[in-house]
Design an enzyme around this catalytic site. Structure first.
Site, PDB file in Angstrom:
ATOM      1  CE1 TYR A   5      -3.655   2.608   9.403  1.00 62.73           C
ATOM      2  CE2 TYR A   5      -3.508   4.603   8.099  1.00 62.73           C
ATOM      3  CZ  TYR A   5      -3.432   3.958   9.317  1.00 62.73           C
ATOM      4  OH  TYR A   5      -3.135   4.659  10.443  1.00 62.73           O
ATOM      5  CB  CYS A  31      12.839  47.913   8.263  1.00 66.75           C
ATOM      6  SG  CYS A  31      11.832  47.706   6.785  1.00 66.75           S
ATOM      7  CE  LYS A  52       9.322   7.818   6.541  1.00 64.30           C
ATOM      8  NZ  LYS A  52       8.763   8.430   7.557  1.00 64.30           N
ATOM      9  CB  CYS A  86      11.441  52.135   6.316  1.00 63.87           C
ATOM     10  SG  CYS A  86      10.958  51.170   7.757  1.00 63.87           S
ATOM     11  CE  LYS A 121       4.869   5.245   7.186  1.00 69.33           C
ATOM     12  NZ  LYS A 121       4.361   6.461   7.754  1.00 69.33           N
ATOM     13  CD  GLU A 140      -2.365  -1.072   2.871  1.00 67.91           C
ATOM     14  OE1 GLU A 140      -2.156  -0.157   3.683  1.00 67.91           O
ATOM     15  OE2 GLU A 140      -2.954  -2.111   3.149  1.00 67.91           O
ATOM     16  CB  CYS A 190       9.384  46.630   9.697  1.00 66.68           C
ATOM     17  SG  CYS A 190       9.374  48.428   9.536  1.00 66.68           S
TER      18      CYS A 190
HETATM   19  S1  IVH Z   1      -0.790   0.379   8.966  1.00 69.09           S
HETATM   20  C1  IVH Z   1       0.017  -1.553  13.060  1.00 69.09           C
HETATM   21  N1  IVH Z   1      -0.875   1.430   6.579  1.00 69.09           N
HETATM   22  O1  IVH Z   1       1.909   5.288   9.384  1.00 69.09           O
HETATM   23  C2  IVH Z   1       0.170  -0.893  11.754  1.00 69.09           C
HETATM   24  N2  IVH Z   1      -0.208   2.801   8.369  1.00 69.09           N
HETATM   25  O2  IVH Z   1       4.092   4.501  11.377  1.00 69.09           O
HETATM   26  C3  IVH Z   1      -0.749   0.218  11.598  1.00 69.09           C
HETATM   27  N3  IVH Z   1       0.257   5.110   7.703  1.00 69.09           N
HETATM   28  O3  IVH Z   1       0.273   5.715  12.426  1.00 69.09           O
HETATM   29  C4  IVH Z   1      -0.449   1.096  10.503  1.00 69.09           C
HETATM   30  N4  IVH Z   1      -0.193   4.882   5.575  1.00 69.09           N
HETATM   31  O4  IVH Z   1      -0.733   6.841  10.435  1.00 69.09           O
HETATM   32  C5  IVH Z   1      -0.601   1.637   7.871  1.00 69.09           C
HETATM   33  N5  IVH Z   1      -1.031   2.226   4.398  1.00 69.09           N
HETATM   34  C6  IVH Z   1      -0.769   2.431   5.681  1.00 69.09           C
HETATM   35  C7  IVH Z   1      -0.377   3.680   6.168  1.00 69.09           C
HETATM   36  C8  IVH Z   1      -0.090   3.835   7.521  1.00 69.09           C
HETATM   37  C9  IVH Z   1       0.186   5.727   6.522  1.00 69.09           C
HETATM   38  C10 IVH Z   1       0.682   5.775   8.953  1.00 69.09           C
HETATM   39  C11 IVH Z   1      -0.266   5.572  10.090  1.00 69.09           C
HETATM   40  C12 IVH Z   1       0.534   5.048  11.240  1.00 69.09           C
HETATM   41  C13 IVH Z   1       1.930   5.300  10.786  1.00 69.09           C
HETATM   42  C14 IVH Z   1       2.776   4.150  11.290  1.00 69.09           C
END
Ligand code: IVH
Length: 667
Positions: free
Chosen positions: A225, A406, A312, A409, A115, A113, A424
């Site tokens: 999610y 400033c 990430k 001015c 993030k 998925e 200012c």
């Molecule tokens: S699953 C126990 N899926 O990332 C796992 N989290 O660091 C629960 N987040 O607090 C999280 N996209 O706010 C999951 N596709 C995704 C996500 C996601 C963003 C955020 C979420 C969570 C943080 C975890």
């Protein structure tokens, strides 16, 4: 309409509006025009008002928000909200896969998925109705943000279909799509407010606002999610998500089932390349095991599940040289340091400048002249400098100092405690501030005077205008002396200035450009103080009693009003014939509680001025009269009320009421 017909119509409208909401906000496939939608919503709101017995917390009308302020209640999570193990390296993903395979034998599926970069929320549904929305907080307990979340159109208040568990939790990310973010920041800039650094901060800030009607105006979205509960339809993540889609939740189209590392890397490569094309921000990919039985088998560390990991993306960044730093003066006097850069390509655009925000930021970065810096484009509109390549620093270079005067001015700058920015203080003499304020005054949402920035500049440079009040002394001849102005264009501009004279008081108040007074605050102030004179008489407490006005705004307004320069401008505007009061066209309250009632006011009062009482009477459908006679219904008596009026009221059997009793009448 009889009660039963009203009920049927209300139910029908709710059903249709729910369907249109779903089509618009979840499927992005609207089938009716905004106009038709608004008309249906208006009809529903008016029927619900007329028949309050049919009110329902899940009605689509409840999404418009309420302006009742409250502290957020803390709620303990039934299932703790964990975070995810993060990595930036593909090798660690290989390690993750190896670890899983040590525990799990036989084939299994992963789910990839995006993030989403926003704020986590946990939603509880009971019998198909949204019952509660809670933020992550510390993972154990969070804030009850139900009324704010109810305004988010992609969060169903009532589920579709019928095969949902009686009670379950569903989690997702609340985010502000890029387009909404850009619009929000543009509006904030117009109001001279601090900008949000990125959509995530904007979403988080919005969710904390204690007035859900403001939240309702921000286009937040929510992507699901995770589904949690004891009796979910499937024992697998992907299938439950798909089911949640049928119940009316917004699930991501990008989610994919993957067989193994090859599929996972393909998914990552694709979205690393194309993420800029998504309507919202993503900072990575989340890889999860699909089967819930494997979740149980692998279990959790103290903070994170062992069955999921977040990869990430590295932010897009580039290295370039600073050629100079300049200090800009905004219309509110705020000073912003801006770095001029050797042009560099970044995420498809050429970057030439980057904001350094304020002195503190410059100090943290330790910027020297000619430094090579790393520029990054996150969610920000303006790229930011995230660091200095100190290895490439010229040893003869020197730190760039923040200024103390400033740049326009030379007035010594000021910095208030708790403020990040220097200002200012010469608001009435510093040229960029005056120009900025005039530009704001003429802008479309303010006085809507069709005057180009270049014209404002010329008029100012020629000494024809020194403040916004002078705009109303301009004539065709004066304008014809400017570059590119013929008689016809000069006459048109004069007409546009003339037209602005009929704008209401709240627009003028906004147009004055008082720091922190944006359109909404201006409206609220103007309705509590329906004339400039009443605003002028307001104490700090009077101002603080206005909805949305806190200490920062109150002190900014008082500061503005205490400056002689401001009063001179107001005088000029009044003399030009601008309506510095809203009394004639006051919007009447819908319910007209005082319809047909006549009031006499006598004496002085603790909470309202006499003018405010008069306004309240008119707003609620009543009439003000000055003398007590037999057709008067109430005398509002304050301290030192006229004895002859009181006596006459007694003789004529007219009810004498206190200020508080009056307030109760219109509550
Ligand atoms: S699953 C126990 N899926 O990332 C796992 N989290 O660091 C629960 N987040 O607090 C999280 N996209 O706010 C999951 N596709 C995704 C996500 C996601 C963003 C955020 C979420 C969570 C943080 C975890």
């Amino acid at each position: 309409m009889d009660k039963a017909t009203a009920r049927d119509r209300i139910l029908e409208l709710r059903k249709e509006l729910d369907e249109h909401n779903y089509r618009y906000y979840v499927l992005a496939e609207p089938v009716i025009s905004d106009y038709d939608y608004d008309e249906m919503m208006k009809e529903l709101i008016s029927l619900e008002r007329e028949y309050p017995g049919f009110l329902d917390a899940s009605s689509p009308s409840q999404r418009v928000g309420s302006d009742i302020s409250r502290e957020f209640r803390q709620v303990r999570h039934r299932y703790p909200m964990l975070s995810l193990d993060n990595t930036y390296s593909r090798e660690e993903l290989v390690e993750f896969d190896k670890r899983i395979k040590k525990t799990v034998s036989g084939p299994f599926d992963y789910v990839c998925e995006l993030k989403y970069d926003g704020v986590a929320v946990s939603l509880t549904y009971v019998d198909g109705l949204l019952q509660m929305a809670v933020t992550r907080g510390d993972g154990e307990q969070g804030d009850d943000v139900t009324s704010n979340v109810k305004t988010i159109r992609s969060v169903p208040l009532k589920l579709r279909g019928g095969d949902y568990p009686r009670e379950f939790e569903i989690r997702g990310e609340i985010l502000l799509p890029r387009e909404g973010f850009t619009r929000l920041n543009r509006e904030r800039k117009e109001r001279g407010e601090n900008l949000f650094a990125n959509p995530r901060n904007a979403a988080a800030g919005t969710l904390k606002i204690q007035n859900s009607s403001i939240v309702a105006r921000r286009p937040l979205d929510c992507i699901i999610y995770r589904v949690l509960g004891d009796s979910l339809p499937y024992n697998a993540h992907y299938e439950n998500l798909a089911k949640a889609g049928e119940w009316g939740f917004k699930i991501s189209e990008q989610t994919r089932k993957c067989k193994g590392l090859d599929d996972i890397f393909d998914f990552i490569d694709h979205w690393d390349k194309y993420r800029a094309e998504l309507p919202f921000e993503t900072d990575g990919v989340v890889v999860k095991l699909n089967d819930f039985r494997l979740h149980n088998q692998l279990g959790y560390t103290a903070k994170t599940p062992r069955w999921a990991i977040a990869y990430k993306f590295s932010a897009e960044r580039a290295a370039t040289r600073i050629t100079s730093v300049e200090f800009q003066v905004g219309r509110t006097g705020a000073i912003t340091p801006v770095a001029n850069l050797e042009p560099v390509q970044l995420a498809g655009t050429t970057v030439r400048r980057a904001s350094l925000h304020n002195e503190e930021q410059m100090r943290i970065l330790d910027i020297h002249s000619g430094d090579t810096v790393f520029v990054e484009k996150g969610g920000d509109i303006i790229p930011k400098i995230i660091g200095v390549d100190k290895g490439r620093r010229d040893t003869r270079s020197h730190a760039i100092e923040f200024i103390d005067k400033c740049p326009a001015c030379s007035t010594p700058l000021e910095k208030e405690a708790g403020e990040a920015k220097h200002y200012c203080p010469a608001i009435n003499t510093c040229p960029p501030q005056i120009l900025g304020r005039i530009e704001h005054f003429v802008s479309r949402r303010a006085m809507n005077i069709n005057m180009a920035e270049a014209t404002v500049r010329q008029l100012f440079e020629k000494g024809l205008i020194r403040d916004v009040g002078d705009l109303y002394s301009l004539d065709t001849e004066a304008l014809m002396g400017l570059d590119r102005f013929a008689r016809r264009s000069a006459e048109k501009l004069i007409q546009s200035i003339e037209n602005s004279k009929s704008l209401p008081w709240h627009r003028i108040l906004y147009a004055l450009g008082i720091r922190y007074v944006g359109e909404t605050v201006a409206r609220k102030l103007a309705s509590s103080f329906p004339s400039f004179d009443e605003l002028m008489d307001a104490s700090e407490d009077d101002l603080l009693s206005v909805d949305e006005v806190g200490e920062r705004i109150a002190s900014s307004v008082l500061d503005y009003l205490s400056r002689p320069g401001s009063i001179i401008i107001i005088k000029k505007l009044k003399n030009a014939g601008l309506k510095m009061e809203d009394r004639p066209g006051l919007p009447k309250n819908q319910d007209k509680k005082l319809e047909g009632k006549k009031f006499v006011i006598s004496g002085t009062f603790g909470h309202h001025s006499r003018d405010q009482l008069k306004t309240l009477i008119e707003q609620n459908g009543g009439t003000n009269v000055s003398a007590v006679s037999s057709n008067v219904d109430f005398l509002i008596g304050g301290e030192n009320a006229g004895p002859s009026k009181l006596k006459k009221a007694q003789e004529l059997n007219i009810q004498v009421i206190s200020e508080d009793e009056f307030s109760d009448m219109i509550k």
